[in-house]
Design an enzyme around this catalytic site. Sequence first.
Site, short mmCIF file in Angstrom:
data_model
loop_
_atom_site.label_atom_id
_atom_site.label_comp_id
_atom_site.label_asym_id
_atom_site.label_seq_id
_atom_site.Cartn_x
_atom_site.Cartn_y
_atom_site.Cartn_z
N GLU A 289 30.27 9.05 41.66
CA GLU A 289 30.98 8.16 42.58
C GLU A 289 30.12 7.05 43.15
O GLU A 289 30.19 6.76 44.35
CB GLU A 289 31.58 9.00 43.71
CG GLU A 289 30.55 9.67 44.65
CD GLU A 289 30.06 11.05 44.23
OE1 GLU A 289 30.08 11.34 43.01
OE2 GLU A 289 29.66 11.83 45.10
N HIS A 313 39.31 11.50 41.16
CA HIS A 313 38.25 12.23 41.85
C HIS A 313 37.15 11.29 42.36
O HIS A 313 36.83 11.29 43.55
CB HIS A 313 37.66 13.29 40.91
CG HIS A 313 36.54 14.08 41.51
ND1 HIS A 313 36.74 15.30 42.12
CD2 HIS A 313 35.22 13.82 41.63
CE1 HIS A 313 35.60 15.76 42.57
NE2 HIS A 313 34.63 14.88 42.29
N GLU A 314 36.61 10.48 41.47
CA GLU A 314 35.50 9.59 41.88
C GLU A 314 35.98 8.57 42.91
O GLU A 314 35.27 8.22 43.84
CB GLU A 314 34.86 8.91 40.67
CG GLU A 314 34.36 9.85 39.57
CD GLU A 314 33.56 11.05 40.05
OE1 GLU A 314 32.96 10.99 41.14
OE2 GLU A 314 33.55 12.07 39.34
N HIS A 317 36.12 10.02 46.39
CA HIS A 317 34.81 10.05 47.03
C HIS A 317 34.55 8.80 47.88
O HIS A 317 33.67 8.81 48.73
CB HIS A 317 33.70 10.17 45.99
CG HIS A 317 33.35 11.57 45.59
ND1 HIS A 317 32.98 12.54 46.50
CD2 HIS A 317 33.27 12.16 44.36
CE1 HIS A 317 32.69 13.67 45.85
NE2 HIS A 317 32.87 13.47 44.55
N GLU A 336 32.54 17.62 47.94
CA GLU A 336 33.29 17.94 46.72
C GLU A 336 34.62 18.66 46.98
O GLU A 336 35.61 18.37 46.32
CB GLU A 336 32.43 18.73 45.74
CG GLU A 336 31.18 17.96 45.26
CD GLU A 336 31.50 16.65 44.52
OE1 GLU A 336 32.66 16.46 44.10
OE2 GLU A 336 30.57 15.83 44.38
N1 BES Z 1 29.27 13.80 42.61
C1 BES Z 1 29.70 14.52 41.47
C2 BES Z 1 28.65 14.62 40.40
C3 BES Z 1 27.36 15.28 40.84
C4 BES Z 1 27.37 16.39 41.67
C5 BES Z 1 26.17 14.80 40.39
C6 BES Z 1 26.18 16.97 42.06
C7 BES Z 1 24.99 15.39 40.77
C8 BES Z 1 24.98 16.48 41.62
C9 BES Z 1 30.97 13.91 40.87
O1 BES Z 1 31.84 13.38 41.81
C10 BES Z 1 31.72 15.01 40.19
O2 BES Z 1 32.08 15.94 40.85
N2 BES Z 1 31.96 14.89 38.88
C11 BES Z 1 32.68 15.88 38.11
C12 BES Z 1 34.05 15.39 37.77
C13 BES Z 1 35.16 15.83 38.65
C14 BES Z 1 36.50 15.43 38.07
C15 BES Z 1 35.15 17.26 39.08
C16 BES Z 1 31.97 16.03 36.78
O3 BES Z 1 31.06 15.26 36.49
O4 BES Z 1 32.32 16.93 36.04
ZN ZN Z 2 32.73 14.86 42.99
#
Ligand code: BES
Ligand code: ZN
Length: 618
Positions: A289, A313-314, A317, A336
């Site tokens: 995000e 989702h993003e 955020h 999250e």
């Molecule tokens: N912020 C997260 C990605 C993240 C979390 C990077 C912790 C590093 C450490 C992002 O918003 C996320 O949750 N991405 C998910 C997708 C979502 C649809 C659940 C992913 O990458 O799978």
């Molecule tokens: Zn996330």
Amino acid sequence: MNKLHLLRGGILAAIALLASCTHGDGPVTDIHSFSDPTSVRTTHADIRWDLDFEKEVLRGSVTWTVARGANDQAQLVLDTKLLVIETVRVGTAGGMRTAAHTHTGGSEVFGIPLTVALEPGDDRVEIRYHTGEGGACVQWLNAGQTADRTHPFMFSQAQSINARAMIPCQDSPGVRFTFDAEVTAPGGIRPVMAAENLEERGANGAWRFRMPQPIPSYLLAIAAGAIEFQPMGPRTGVWAEPSVVAKAAWEFADTERMIEAAEKLYGPYQWGRYDIIILPPSFPFGGMENPRLTFATPTILAGDRSLTALVAHELAHSWSGNLVTNATWSDFWLNEGFTVYFERRIMEAVYGPARAEMEAVLGRDDLMTDMEELPEGDTVLHVDLKGRDPDDAFSNVPYEKGYLFLRLLDETYGRERFDPFLKAWFDGNAFRSRTTADFVAHLKKHLLDDEGAAIRLDEWLYRPGLPENAPQAESDAFERCEALAKQFLAGEMTADAIPGKEWITHQWLHFLRAFPDAAPVARLTELDQVWHLTSTGNSEILMQWGLAAIRSGYHAGMPAVESLLLKQGRRKFLKPLYQELARTAAGKARALELYRKARDSYHQIAVNTIDEILGWDQ
Ligand code: BES
Ligand code: ZN
């Protein structure tokens, strides 16, 4: 105990190095940063970067503006990791001088503190530096690792504690700063940052960027490659390599509708533009995000808009996370869990409740799978991360248990009360970092009527497992998929009788998840002949199918597994597949063989996870 664990232990002892930040009711300690923002706090960064693709080095400087506490503390401590510090100067806007500093100690996981001596009145600290070997933030890719294979590519991934491997900073989500940046890159390479892209160019043709809203370090982001921009709406667009950009713009055509749905729920979008960049396939996450510019994997380009919950989702955020930020990584569920809840509200508004409910059921299944394997402590929402890289505790718990908790509040108090309550949380804490305790206080003041006894507040936030009053999402469509899976596996129907043409991705996923550990190979063979699952272009179905193939010993399905392991690096797909392979001796040998080929192309974040699963030590 290996070297890493000893070092991690060592860091724990160094309590003097803990970061803290002033907060609602006093200072909050961030055990993952060496900095001490209560005494000296960074408020603005002036960044100069040159991207050296030949040496795969990011080189330049950052000049921090700092605010000094009342006690006029005489040093600034910054986090660094695998950075080579060239010079350090301090002073004021009126003049700078060489500064006394130390750059020693620390640990492999948390990096090395850079301590700079300040004199009274100093409010600027300039560090010239370059990135060193390794490091889990920036990944440099050669042309062959991109979609169009014409130019190299680079991107950063700062969350959770990797910003320090890109820039010396107070690498704590409790510290926010604004920034200006100038970036130079070789011809043909377009750098973009998660910031305002300024039209005019600086000295040496530098690209200029500006982030006027204060952000925490984990949201600092840059990507650069032979990329193009295609607008989707007045405030939305996509960046991607030329062969990808039109496909991406088509896939994400509903983005503006999502923003409108989000604004209707919880107030205006505060960041100006909302763009998305499609990165090369080694991007270790589905999405990130980064403000104004979501970073995304190409594996969500399914060609049918079926995987766009990730955009919801993003985007969500932009409120939960980027506006109101978890104060420490133990409060990660505030980012999250809230975001998954908000994401599903957006999906419900744009595509209707049936689809949002399917997503909730799949999410709960993911949660239950994780809960079975995780150590008890890691199933707690307010998780204890002492001595650990937050990334090592990554699971579906903060996402899906957090979601269920908010859904419980929504169902218990009704949306007419819950929605204004949540909006007030975002409004009242905008551009602030907040703890779980802060949220509890907000809850007790504005929503709960009995200190949380009825909803079992304490159990939800501070105890392991899933409380009994967890809401249960239900989908009629899914129940039909399950029934069909049973009939099909029992040989009571043929594969061509499955209504797969009418199914959306989610139904296929649920259908395949209903397969037992060893489904008959003959059934998988027939399914594949009719529905061509081994060659599907849908990454989510491909993974579920790959898992079924490994579990059942369906060898003809192995190309599905190989394509996911060799052609992309999203950890969410790599991890279960390697884990599943590693359950048998023959599977593990195959896993190691594939990993040997692919490891160099994965981002360090994925490498850390898979090294551990396979016991890689070479
Ligand atoms: N912020 C997260 C990605 C993240 C979390 C990077 C912790 C590093 C450490 C992002 O918003 C996320 O949750 N991405 C998910 C997708 C979502 C649809 C659940 C992913 O990458 O799978
Ligand atoms: Zn996330």
